[in-house]
Design an enzyme around this catalytic site. Structure first.
Site, PDB file in Angstrom:
ATOM      1  N   ASN A   1       0.854  -1.191   0.000  1.00 38.85           N
ATOM      2  CA  ASN A   1       0.000   0.000   0.000  1.00 38.85           C
ATOM      3  C   ASN A   1       0.892   1.243   0.000  1.00 38.85           C
ATOM      4  O   ASN A   1       1.465   1.589   1.023  1.00 38.85           O
ATOM      5  CB  ASN A   1      -0.893  -0.041   1.260  1.00 38.85           C
ATOM      6  CG  ASN A   1      -1.695   1.233   1.442  1.00 38.85           C
ATOM      7  OD1 ASN A   1      -1.817   2.045   0.526  1.00 38.85           O
ATOM      8  ND2 ASN A   1      -2.250   1.401   2.638  1.00 38.85           N
ATOM      9  N   TRP A   2       0.990   1.873  -1.164  1.00 34.54           N
ATOM     10  CA  TRP A   2       1.901   3.029  -1.285  1.00 34.54           C
ATOM     11  C   TRP A   2       1.349   4.283  -0.622  1.00 34.54           C
ATOM     12  O   TRP A   2       2.045   5.267  -0.471  1.00 34.54           O
ATOM     13  CB  TRP A   2       2.166   3.335  -2.758  1.00 34.54           C
ATOM     14  CG  TRP A   2       2.913   2.282  -3.500  1.00 34.54           C
ATOM     15  CD1 TRP A   2       3.309   1.053  -3.040  1.00 34.54           C
ATOM     16  CD2 TRP A   2       3.367   2.350  -4.860  1.00 34.54           C
ATOM     17  NE1 TRP A   2       3.964   0.371  -4.018  1.00 34.54           N
ATOM     18  CE2 TRP A   2       4.015   1.141  -5.149  1.00 34.54           C
ATOM     19  CE3 TRP A   2       3.270   3.321  -5.865  1.00 34.54           C
ATOM     20  CZ2 TRP A   2       4.577   0.874  -6.405  1.00 34.54           C
ATOM     21  CZ3 TRP A   2       3.819   3.064  -7.106  1.00 34.54           C
ATOM     22  CH2 TRP A   2       4.475   1.856  -7.370  1.00 34.54           C
ATOM     23  N   LYS A   3       0.061   4.270  -0.284  1.00 32.01           N
ATOM     24  CA  LYS A   3      -0.614   5.459   0.274  1.00 32.01           C
ATOM     25  C   LYS A   3      -0.416   6.645  -0.675  1.00 32.01           C
ATOM     26  O   LYS A   3      -0.301   6.435  -1.886  1.00 32.01           O
ATOM     27  CB  LYS A   3      -0.111   5.734   1.694  1.00 32.01           C
ATOM     28  CG  LYS A   3      -0.181   4.478   2.566  1.00 32.01           C
ATOM     29  CD  LYS A   3      -0.005   4.727   4.027  1.00 32.01           C
ATOM     30  CE  LYS A   3      -0.117   3.406   4.769  1.00 32.01           C
ATOM     31  NZ  LYS A   3      -0.099   3.544   6.216  1.00 32.01           N
TER      32      LYS A   3
ATOM     33  N   HIS B   1      -9.541   1.104   4.778  1.00 32.49           N
ATOM     34  CA  HIS B   1      -8.262   1.267   5.479  1.00 32.49           C
ATOM     35  C   HIS B   1      -8.485   2.212   6.664  1.00 32.49           C
ATOM     36  O   HIS B   1      -9.289   3.139   6.587  1.00 32.49           O
ATOM     37  CB  HIS B   1      -7.213   1.845   4.511  1.00 32.49           C
ATOM     38  CG  HIS B   1      -5.839   1.852   5.111  1.00 32.49           C
ATOM     39  ND1 HIS B   1      -5.420   2.821   5.987  1.00 32.49           N
ATOM     40  CD2 HIS B   1      -4.810   0.986   4.990  1.00 32.49           C
ATOM     41  CE1 HIS B   1      -4.178   2.547   6.372  1.00 32.49           C
ATOM     42  NE2 HIS B   1      -3.784   1.439   5.787  1.00 32.49           N
TER      43      HIS B   1
ATOM     44  N   GLU C   1      -6.950   4.627   7.753  1.00 31.26           N
ATOM     45  CA  GLU C   1      -6.783   6.062   7.465  1.00 31.26           C
ATOM     46  C   GLU C   1      -8.042   6.621   6.816  1.00 31.26           C
ATOM     47  O   GLU C   1      -8.382   7.787   7.016  1.00 31.26           O
ATOM     48  CB  GLU C   1      -5.538   6.272   6.584  1.00 31.26           C
ATOM     49  CG  GLU C   1      -4.259   6.108   7.407  1.00 31.26           C
ATOM     50  CD  GLU C   1      -3.070   5.576   6.640  1.00 31.26           C
ATOM     51  OE1 GLU C   1      -3.067   5.644   5.399  1.00 31.26           O
ATOM     52  OE2 GLU C   1      -2.121   5.081   7.291  1.00 31.26           O
TER      53      GLU C   1
ATOM     54  N   GLU D   1      -5.279  -5.048  10.534  1.00 32.33           N
ATOM     55  CA  GLU D   1      -4.236  -4.053  10.817  1.00 32.33           C
ATOM     56  C   GLU D   1      -4.576  -3.322  12.110  1.00 32.33           C
ATOM     57  O   GLU D   1      -5.426  -2.414  12.099  1.00 32.33           O
ATOM     58  CB  GLU D   1      -4.153  -3.028   9.682  1.00 32.33           C
ATOM     59  CG  GLU D   1      -3.801  -3.615   8.343  1.00 32.33           C
ATOM     60  CD  GLU D   1      -3.237  -2.544   7.411  1.00 32.33           C
ATOM     61  OE1 GLU D   1      -2.081  -2.690   7.001  1.00 32.33           O
ATOM     62  OE2 GLU D   1      -3.951  -1.579   7.116  1.00 32.33           O
TER      63      GLU D   1
ATOM     64  N   GLY E   1       2.374   2.382  10.766  1.00 32.02           N
ATOM     65  CA  GLY E   1       3.315   3.490  10.600  1.00 32.02           C
ATOM     66  C   GLY E   1       3.974   3.921  11.904  1.00 32.02           C
ATOM     67  O   GLY E   1       4.587   4.975  11.982  1.00 32.02           O
TER      68      GLY E   1
ATOM     69  N   SER F   1       3.547  -2.071  10.272  1.00 35.77           N
ATOM     70  CA  SER F   1       4.997  -2.075  10.494  1.00 35.77           C
ATOM     71  C   SER F   1       5.674  -3.403  10.118  1.00 35.77           C
ATOM     72  O   SER F   1       6.601  -3.853  10.797  1.00 35.77           O
ATOM     73  CB  SER F   1       5.321  -1.683  11.941  1.00 35.77           C
ATOM     74  OG  SER F   1       4.828  -0.382  12.215  1.00 35.77           O
TER      75      SER F   1
ATOM     76  N   GLY G   1       2.856  -1.001   4.327  1.00 34.68           N
ATOM     77  CA  GLY G   1       2.824   0.416   3.964  1.00 34.68           C
ATOM     78  C   GLY G   1       4.227   0.910   3.655  1.00 34.68           C
ATOM     79  O   GLY G   1       4.757   0.695   2.557  1.00 34.68           O
ATOM     80  N   GLY G   2       4.836   1.553   4.641  1.00 36.92           N
ATOM     81  CA  GLY G   2       6.146   2.197   4.465  1.00 36.92           C
ATOM     82  C   GLY G   2       7.177   1.348   3.730  1.00 36.92           C
ATOM     83  O   GLY G   2       7.835   1.822   2.790  1.00 36.92           O
TER      84      GLY G   2
END
Ligand code: PGA
Length: 260
Positions: A11-13, A103, A105, A173, A179, A218, A239-240
């Site tokens: 997930n590149w966001k 998600h 977010e 998640e 993150g 993470s 993610g990151g």
């Protein structure tokens, strides 16, 4: 028990424009093919921003990369006066196979309720997209309700009221692990996954309970193996670490660390 194919999702966001997307997809695909990655054994999917999807599709098709393409969201509507929204119909046309829904977010910053999530799941199915339904508890909910209650509730809410169910993936998640560098332990991820699977079995039967359930929050190359080791968790939503080709390829090559 049927063997579920592990699913590694990036997930590149809201990161990387379409030129940066091309560079990352090339590097990721070359790194994985250099390592003889078997995509039929471990499925790998990237979820870039909407504006990158056409470039990503063109590249993946031209180079015959086996990487799958996903989107980060979709509208619950199919077309019409919904300024700024993106229809599942458009995503399908772009070779998108998967779509993230709910998600944390989006639940947190865009007021996505369980009802919106459910409507988006229906929209995904109408356009032959596989929804990756994200569920998870906040730190406060963890303290008041324990770890499994919220993810189970959100899962069942997303799947309620549909005439028939299409294919879906659940991504557990914990919000407190996204993150933050704080990771759930493999035992915690396994326990919640088991609770979600048991609730799927109870509500929808054995076949639906064989849907893939991922862990996210993470995840890195050096901790992925722990989550997959028990066979309960069927992959990861990253993610990151998915923004770094080497690191994400390292995660996708989890079969190098454990015997599947
Ligand atoms: P993270 O994000 O890997 O950066 O924690 C996971 C996610 O939000 O899907």
């Amino acid at each position: 028990m049927t063997k579920r194919t592990p699913f590694i999702a990036g997930n590149w966001k809201m990161n990387l424009d379409h030129l940066q997307a091309i560079a990352l997809i090339q590097k990721l695909s070359w790194t994985l093919s250099d390592a003889d990655h078997d995509f039929s054994k471990v499925e790998v999917c990237v979820f870039p921003p909407f504006t990158d999807l056409r470039s990503a599709q063109t590249l993946i098709e031209a180079e015959k990369f086996e990487l799958k393409l996903g989107a980060q969201d979709l509208s619950k509507h199919d077309s019409g006066a919904f300024t700024g929204e993106v229809s599942g119909a458009f995503l399908s046309k772009l070779g998108v196979g998967y779509v993230l829904i709910g998600h944390s977010e989006r639940r947190q910053y865009h007021a996505e309720t369980d009802e919106v999530v459910r409507d988006k799941v229906a929209a995904a199915w109408r356009h032959n997209l596989v929804p990756v339904i994200c569920v998870g508890e906040t730190l406060e909910e963890l303290e008041t309700e324990g770890q499994s209650a919220v993810p189970v509730r959100q899962t069942l809410a997303a799947l309620a009221g549909h005439e028939t169910l299409g294919e879906f993936v659940i991504a557990y998640e914990p919000v407190w692990a996204i993150g933050t560098g704080k990771v759930a332990t493999p035992a915690e991820a396994e326990a919640v996954t088991k609770a979600i699977r048991a609730s799927l079995k109870e509500s929808f039967g054995d076949e639906v309970a064989q849907s893939r359930i991922l862990y996210g929050g993470s995840v890195k190359a050096n901790n992925v193996a722990g989550f997959l080791a028990s066979g309960e968790v069927d992959g990861v939503l990253v993610g990151g670490a998915s923004l770094d080709a080497e690191e994400f390829a390292g995660i996708a090559r989890l079969q190098k660390h454990i015997v599947l």
